[in-house]
Motif scaffolding. Sequence first.
Motif, mmCIF file in Angstrom:
data_model
loop_
_atom_site.group_PDB
_atom_site.id
_atom_site.type_symbol
_atom_site.label_atom_id
_atom_site.label_comp_id
_atom_site.label_asym_id
_atom_site.label_seq_id
_atom_site.Cartn_x
_atom_site.Cartn_y
_atom_site.Cartn_z
ATOM 1 N N ARG A 115 28.828 -13.878 -9.845
ATOM 2 C CA ARG A 115 28.557 -12.474 -9.578
ATOM 3 C C ARG A 115 27.819 -11.905 -10.782
ATOM 4 O O ARG A 115 28.260 -12.044 -11.918
ATOM 5 C CB ARG A 115 29.883 -11.741 -9.378
ATOM 6 N N ARG A 116 26.726 -11.293 -10.545
ATOM 7 C CA ARG A 116 25.951 -10.707 -11.638
ATOM 8 C C ARG A 116 26.618 -9.419 -12.083
ATOM 9 O O ARG A 116 27.215 -8.706 -11.296
ATOM 10 C CB ARG A 116 24.533 -10.433 -11.188
ATOM 11 N N ARG A 117 26.463 -9.155 -13.365
ATOM 12 C CA ARG A 117 27.052 -7.939 -13.922
ATOM 13 C C ARG A 117 25.943 -7.098 -14.551
ATOM 14 O O ARG A 117 25.765 -7.100 -15.771
ATOM 15 C CB ARG A 117 28.088 -8.314 -14.966
ATOM 16 N N LEU B 137 24.494 -3.879 -22.944
ATOM 17 C CA LEU B 137 24.084 -4.673 -24.107
ATOM 18 C C LEU B 137 22.658 -4.341 -24.541
ATOM 19 O O LEU B 137 22.377 -4.238 -25.735
ATOM 20 C CB LEU B 137 24.218 -6.163 -23.804
ATOM 21 N N VAL B 138 21.769 -4.156 -23.586
ATOM 22 C CA VAL B 138 20.389 -3.782 -23.913
ATOM 23 C C VAL B 138 20.368 -2.423 -24.616
ATOM 24 O O VAL B 138 19.666 -2.245 -25.616
ATOM 25 C CB VAL B 138 19.517 -3.760 -22.643
ATOM 26 N N ALA C 154 19.538 0.790 -29.456
ATOM 27 C CA ALA C 154 20.049 1.808 -30.377
ATOM 28 C C ALA C 154 20.143 1.259 -31.796
ATOM 29 O O ALA C 154 19.787 1.940 -32.762
ATOM 30 C CB ALA C 154 21.413 2.303 -29.906
ATOM 31 N N GLY C 155 20.607 0.031 -31.944
ATOM 32 C CA GLY C 155 20.705 -0.580 -33.267
ATOM 33 C C GLY C 155 19.347 -0.759 -33.916
ATOM 34 O O GLY C 155 19.159 -0.445 -35.106
ATOM 35 N N LEU C 156 18.370 -1.242 -33.160
ATOM 36 C CA LEU C 156 17.024 -1.420 -33.704
ATOM 37 C C LEU C 156 16.384 -0.075 -34.047
ATOM 38 O O LEU C 156 15.652 0.032 -35.035
ATOM 39 C CB LEU C 156 16.160 -2.198 -32.719
#
Length: 144
Positions: A28-30, A37-38, A43-45
Amino acid sequence: MTETHATIPSGAPVFPPGRYGRRREPGRRRPLLVWLLVAVVVAGLSLVAVQQYARYGDPDYDAEVITYTDVTDTGVRVDFRVTVPAGGTAVCLLRARSHDGAEVGREEVPVDAAPGERHLTVRHRVATTARPFIGEVVRCRPAG
């Protein structure tokens, strides 16, 4: 002697039942987890980019060489433009290099701007120990 099955379509493998375990169902794809996560990575970059721009980007103290002239065995005259905060002062490091790239002269030049003035044109002669090939401004920094 090889056995050829006429009822099995070519290219589709047939496995004996129970011999290789059960085949997994497609997972099952999430998509929510992937998008989360993207978003965290973006945000971190972005945070790192903002910090690096604040540290290294668009400096208040900037210099560019207009020209270098009057090249002799003992020096070179460097004309350069300096950008400082309005009414600020700076110390600019000038150097002269010979044709083989060796540094033959180096001086720190104080630069003072009039109140409200940000851009200055400065002319300075750098004394050298050998005939220079080029005169350049290495950097400018706040005075003091």
